[in-house]
Design a protein around this motif. Structure first.
Motif, PDB file in Angstrom:
ATOM      1  N   ARG A 191      43.708  37.839  25.030  1.00  0.00           N
ATOM      2  CA  ARG A 191      42.310  37.440  24.826  1.00  0.00           C
ATOM      3  C   ARG A 191      41.957  36.242  25.696  1.00  0.00           C
ATOM      4  N   ARG A 192      42.847  35.256  25.747  1.00  0.00           N
ATOM      5  CA  ARG A 192      42.586  34.066  26.531  1.00  0.00           C
ATOM      6  C   ARG A 192      42.492  34.387  28.026  1.00  0.00           C
ATOM      7  N   ILE A 194      41.873  37.334  29.470  1.00  0.00           N
ATOM      8  CA  ILE A 194      40.711  38.188  29.748  1.00  0.00           C
ATOM      9  C   ILE A 194      39.439  37.354  29.759  1.00  0.00           C
ATOM     10  N   ASN A 195      39.318  36.430  28.827  1.00  0.00           N
ATOM     11  CA  ASN A 195      38.136  35.563  28.804  1.00  0.00           C
ATOM     12  C   ASN A 195      38.072  34.694  30.058  1.00  0.00           C
ATOM     13  N   GLU A 196      39.215  34.205  30.525  1.00  0.00           N
ATOM     14  CA  GLU A 196      39.242  33.396  31.737  1.00  0.00           C
ATOM     15  C   GLU A 196      38.800  34.216  32.956  1.00  0.00           C
ATOM     16  N   ALA A 198      36.928  36.927  32.836  1.00  0.00           N
ATOM     17  CA  ALA A 198      35.507  37.243  32.666  1.00  0.00           C
ATOM     18  C   ALA A 198      34.641  36.086  33.143  1.00  0.00           C
ATOM     19  N   LEU A 199      35.057  34.867  32.834  1.00  0.00           N
ATOM     20  CA  LEU A 199      34.309  33.692  33.281  1.00  0.00           C
ATOM     21  C   LEU A 199      34.379  33.553  34.799  1.00  0.00           C
ATOM     22  N   SER A 202      32.178  36.269  36.391  1.00  0.00           N
ATOM     23  CA  SER A 202      30.808  36.396  35.900  1.00  0.00           C
ATOM     24  C   SER A 202      29.841  36.111  37.025  1.00  0.00           C
TER      25      SER A 202
END
Length: 206
Positions: A191-192, A194-196, A198-199, A202
């Protein structure tokens, strides 16, 4: 849609027979013709103008292109398609600038729609980081060996672990690098990361 047929060079030749796809890159023309067919957009004098798509084109949700570089991004933008950036294929060359290029070409083509894009990643998740890396060894080993022209069946993680142990230092380093290019770990770790990503990928200018 994507440029690569998804197999070896031999299977690509078989799919293209009796032509020679390795000598003539027809993909841009084929992609444009497929878009025209699905959108009912052939000029009236085109040889395929009388072909009709069923169900009706207005029932289509969207068209996407899978690619890992600027060429596919530019073609997707020119054709008004969404871009699925294949980080699982080329993780070290995929960058946010490819999304920027897609958006730029989309605007230059006269399309006002917001660029549709997604980041396609290789993700292996398990209860712990150690378990995930053990399981992901199968995919990492397959990718490593495929790059060398060897296409064995997928091997169990236990067999891969034995082969990695027997590798020389250079091959083991390559295997670990291939594994590190994937998103591998516990649910919290994945999760961490993937979020990184995605940011990082973006939209910055669109």
């Amino acid at each position: 849609m994507g440029r690569a047929p998804g197999g070896s060079s031999l299977s690509s030749s078989a799919l293209g027979s009796p032509g020679h796809p390795e000598h003539h890159d027809n993909f841009p023309r084929q992609a444009a013709e497929l878009c025209a067919f699905l959108r009912d957009g052939f000029p009236t004098d085109h040889q395929f103008a009388h072909l009709k798509c069923l169900p009706a084109p207005n029932a289509l949700r969207s068209l996407w292109m899978l690619g890992s570089g600027g060429g596919s991004a530019g073609l997707a933008g020119a054709l008004g398609m969404g871009l699925a950036l294949a980080r699982f294929i080329a993780p070290r060359t995929c960058s946010p600038t490819i999304f920027d290029h897609h958006a730029q070409v989309l605007r230059q083509s006269g399309r006002s729609a917001t660029p549709a894009r997604l980041l396609a990643m290789a993700v292996i998740c398990a209860e712990t980081d150690q378990q995930a890396r053990h399981i992901a060894g199968t995919a990492a080993y397959r990718k490593m060996m495929t790059s060398r022209g060897s296409r064995e069946p997928l091997l169990p993680p236990e067999v891969v672990a034995e082969r990695v142990t027997a590798m020389n230092a250079a091959d083991r380093e390559l295997f670990n690098a291939t594994l590190d290019d994937m998103v591998v770990g516990s649910p919290e770790h994945c999760r961490r990361e993937i979020n990184e990503l995605a940011l990082q990928f973006s939209s910055r200018s669109t």
